[in-house]
Design a protein around this motif. Sequence first.
Motif, PDB file in Angstrom:
ATOM      1  N   VAL A  51      53.887  24.356   8.490  1.00 29.72           N
ATOM      2  CA  VAL A  51      55.334  24.136   8.500  1.00 29.72           C
ATOM      3  C   VAL A  51      55.664  22.657   8.732  1.00 29.72           C
ATOM      4  N   LYS A  52      56.502  22.129   7.867  1.00 27.76           N
ATOM      5  CA  LYS A  52      56.970  20.743   8.040  1.00 27.76           C
ATOM      6  C   LYS A  52      58.245  20.795   8.873  1.00 27.76           C
ATOM      7  N   ASP A  60      60.907  16.720  -1.758  1.00 25.66           N
ATOM      8  CA  ASP A  60      59.470  16.497  -1.976  1.00 25.66           C
ATOM      9  C   ASP A  60      58.662  17.773  -1.719  1.00 25.66           C
ATOM     10  N   GLY A  61      59.013  18.510  -0.644  1.00 24.07           N
ATOM     11  CA  GLY A  61      58.244  19.702  -0.255  1.00 24.07           C
ATOM     12  C   GLY A  61      58.677  20.956  -0.990  1.00 24.07           C
ATOM     13  N   ARG A  62      59.798  20.871  -1.748  1.00 23.48           N
ATOM     14  CA  ARG A  62      60.340  22.020  -2.479  1.00 23.48           C
ATOM     15  C   ARG A  62      60.642  23.197  -1.565  1.00 23.48           C
ATOM     16  N   ARG A 116      62.050  33.655  -0.317  1.00 20.87           N
ATOM     17  CA  ARG A 116      61.238  33.350  -1.498  1.00 20.87           C
ATOM     18  C   ARG A 116      59.824  33.919  -1.361  1.00 20.87           C
ATOM     19  N   ASP A 117      59.264  33.878  -0.138  1.00 18.42           N
ATOM     20  CA  ASP A 117      57.921  34.446   0.096  1.00 18.42           C
ATOM     21  C   ASP A 117      57.930  35.935  -0.193  1.00 18.42           C
TER      22      ASP A 117
END
Length: 145
Positions: free
Chosen positions: A81-82, A99-101, A55-56
């Motif tokens: 980064v989660k 939540d973080g999409r 996606r980036d």
Amino acid sequence: MLVRDILSTKQIGKIISVTTFDTVSSAAELLSEMRIGAVIVRDKGNEMDGILSERDIVREIGRRGVGCMSDSVSALMTTNVKSCTSTDTTQAVMQMMTDGRFRHLPVMDDGKLLGVISIGDVVAARIKEVQFENESMADLIAGNI
Ligand code: AMP
């Protein structure tokens, strides 16, 4: 089901990573070759510098064109980064991703990177879990237990 159960069933056990100095083009090649949607970015050892997702890359191509393919990975990666731990539940990581999409989560225990799980892994695990719960409930109702 826990994240560690998901990790133990994964086809790709190793952690696929690139360095901050690699080009976006070589990272895209790796994503395509390994049929994955994101790579961990790290320059040394287990320390994670970021994550780079397809996606980036697509977002930057849309913004600036294919010229971004010769940029270094560090220019496009996400640095905040989660991560989850191996003892998190499937429900908990699904919530984190919603939540973080994002669709990828590194698994870290005590600062050690153990692997990466994707939304596909989590959904597959959750479906298995729900099927098991349904069967157990049906057995209970039918008086088989
Ligand atoms: P994804 O949906 O995982 O392909 O990624 C969507 C966006 O979230 C991209 O900008 C990624 O760099 C970023 N991203 C992916 N995984 C994570 C994560 N675990 N923590 C933070 N950002 C992430």
